[in-house]
Write an enzyme that holds these catalytic residues in place. Structure first.
Site, PDB file in Angstrom:
ATOM      1  N   SER A   1     -10.217-125.587  45.707  1.00 47.68           N
ATOM      2  CA  SER A   1     -10.588-124.927  44.452  1.00 47.68           C
ATOM      3  C   SER A   1     -11.289-125.944  43.563  1.00 47.68           C
ATOM      4  CB  SER A   1      -9.345-124.379  43.736  1.00 47.68           C
ATOM      5  OG  SER A   1      -8.513-125.452  43.302  1.00 47.68           O
ATOM      6  N   LYS A   2     -11.661-125.508  42.375  1.00 44.88           N
ATOM      7  CA  LYS A   2     -12.412-126.381  41.463  1.00 44.88           C
ATOM      8  C   LYS A   2     -11.606-127.609  41.046  1.00 44.88           C
ATOM      9  CE  LYS A   2     -15.251-124.889  38.392  1.00 44.88           C
ATOM     10  NZ  LYS A   2     -16.524-125.239  39.033  1.00 44.88           N
ATOM     11  N   ARG A   3     -10.289-127.527  41.125  1.00 46.62           N
ATOM     12  CA  ARG A   3      -9.491-128.690  40.722  1.00 46.62           C
ATOM     13  C   ARG A   3      -9.695-129.869  41.666  1.00 46.62           C
ATOM     14  NH1 ARG A   3      -5.670-125.345  42.997  1.00 46.62           N
ATOM     15  NH2 ARG A   3      -4.528-126.188  44.802  1.00 46.62           N
TER      16      ARG A   3
ATOM     17  N   GLU B   1     -23.056-127.020  42.689  1.00 43.93           N
ATOM     18  CA  GLU B   1     -22.410-128.159  42.034  1.00 43.93           C
ATOM     19  C   GLU B   1     -22.674-129.444  42.803  1.00 43.93           C
ATOM     20  OE1 GLU B   1     -18.501-126.529  39.745  1.00 43.93           O
ATOM     21  OE2 GLU B   1     -18.523-126.234  41.913  1.00 43.93           O
TER      22      GLU B   1
END
Length: 447
Positions: A225-227, A235
């Site tokens: 995930s983005k974490r 990105e």
């Protein structure tokens, strides 16, 4: 001919997991003389926006994953999907039922160890008739063969009451009509596969070769995930990664040729990739490893090539000399400008660096030593003559090299981080270097 497809839903930017799926399909097709179809599964009209479709196209183009033929939009095939639903109804392979979730639950409570079976009511959603006997076996290149007892499967809804087909029917029809021979997709679709095989059997079409790819986790073992850092292709692009490095790294997330090889050209990946070497265990996406791989690619690029990429990224020209002296220090394209800024703009002001290295006593003395040496550098001014003069000055002063070079670096760039000090001084030039030293000595700033 081998034919594969990449079938993303345009509900956002292309996720790294989706990019890995696209890459594996593409490598398989290119390595075996096959074709890859791009199908946009845009039946979710609220989330499937033109912007999201554009992002998918851009991400695939940046990665260098080209499709064969024009993209197919699932929403434009609604008539064909409805036609197959009618054929299954006419053949008695499907029926209409108004049974809802409560009815399904009640049936299962009354019939232990049995999937829902309804009756033809002539109205309501369309359900596929699932046989009561036998098993439906899913043969998967990655996961092996798994039998699913038909008696435990519900009669599957293939179209809503308004006649609009559901995902399971649409994807099977689209694959069959496109002549897809291999379905390579994420492991999260594995539970759908027995349903798809049942629909294929009812339609009388062949079953493609299935390969379900391992899920991607972060270094902490949890779902990516983005974490964990960058979560999409866009990105990664915006963070300054090179597409060829990303292709190389994504290929290793679940596949490997041998334990000792990390770096592959795209041509090698196309030749070597096979589904049989894909692991079923979750793969770990570690952006730090990607950065390491990317750094290797950056440093092996010809200076002219790297310069062209950086000039396109930054919208500047004339970066060649700066690229040449920074290339060995950067791992991504976005690391270039902080190192090279001082060659084109005034020094930045880093209060911590200024306080530590430009104090009125030791800092001023070090800068005076450096200034005297640089003022006397003979022509031609360049890295070699600058280095000789500064090293001689250090030896004469009796100081350690760092005691001279760090204050000089801060005076010239404003920070403690730069390319090699001799290359930095040489590229800034005699007049600007002396002016910046004077500025630091006087407590002022000049360009």
């Amino acid at each position: 001919m081998l034919r594969v497809r990449f079938a993303p839903s345009p509900t956002g930017a292309l996720h790294i997991g989706g990019a890995r799926t696209a890459l594996y399909n593409w490598l398989l097709a290119r390595g075996r003389g096959g074709e890859i179809v791009l199908r946009i599964e845009d039946t979710d009209r609220e989330r499937s926006t033109e912007e999201n479709v554009r992002q998918i196209f851009e991400a695939l183009e940046w990665l260098g994953i080209e499709r064969d033929g024009e993209p197919v939009f699932q929403s434009q095939r609604a008539e064909r999907h409805a036609e197959v639903v009618r054929q299954l109804l006419d053949a008695g392979r499907a029926y209409r039922s108004s049974a809802g979730p409560d009815d399904v639950k009640a049936f299962k409570e009354a019939n232990a160890n049995r999937g829902f079976r309804g009756r033809d009511e002539g109205e309501g959603a369309v359900r596929l008739r699932v046989p009561d006997e036998g098993v439906t076996t899913v043969v998967d290149v990655v996961r092996g063969s798994t039998p699913f007892e038909n008696a435990l499967q519900d009669d599957l809804v293939i179209a809503r009451a308004d006649g609009s087909p559901v995902y399971h029917l649409a994807v099977v029809v689209d694959d069959a009509d496109a002549g897809i021979t291999h379905v390579v997709r994420g492991a999260d679709h594995y539970s759908n596969t027995p349903k798809h095989v049942l629909i294929q059997q009812a339609m009388g079409v062949g079953t493609p070769v299935y390969a379900h790819l391992p899920l991607l986790h972060g270094p902490d073992g949890k779902k990516l995930s983005k974490r964990h850092g960058a979560a999409s292709v866009q990105e990664l692009r915006d963070a300054g990664y090179l597409p060829e490095a990303v292709r190389n790294y994504l290929a290793l997330l679940g596949w490997g040729y041998d334990e000792d090889t990390t770096f592959f050209t795209t041509e090698q990946l196309q030749q070597l990739f096979s589904l049989e070497r894909v692991s079923k265990s979750p793969a770990v996406f570690d952006e730090q490893k990607l950065r390491w791989i990317n750094g290797r690619y950056v440093r092996e690029l010809p200076v002219a090539d790297l310069t062209a990429r950086l000039e396109a990224l930054l919208g500047r020209t004339g970066l060649g000399d700066a690229v040449a002296v920074t290339q060995e220090k950067i791992s991504t394209l976005d690391e270039f400008w902080p190192l090279a800024r001082a060659f084109f703009e005034d020094p930045v002001d880093d209060p911590a660096a200024r306080e530590k290295f430009l104090d009125p006593e030791a800092g001023a003395e070090a800068l005076t030593v450096a200034r005297d040496a640089l003022e006397r550098v003979p022509e031609p001014w360049g890295t070699e003559t600058v280095e000789a003069a500064l090293r001689e000055a250090v030896e004469r002063s009796g100081r350690k090299a760092k005691a001279i070079f760090q204050p000089l670096r801060v005076a010239l760039t404003g920070t403690t981080i730069s390319p090699g000090i001799f290359e930095t001084v040489a590229l800034i030039g005699r007049e600007r270097a002396l002016a910046r030293i004077d500025s630091a000595l006087d407590g002022r700033r000049v360009s």
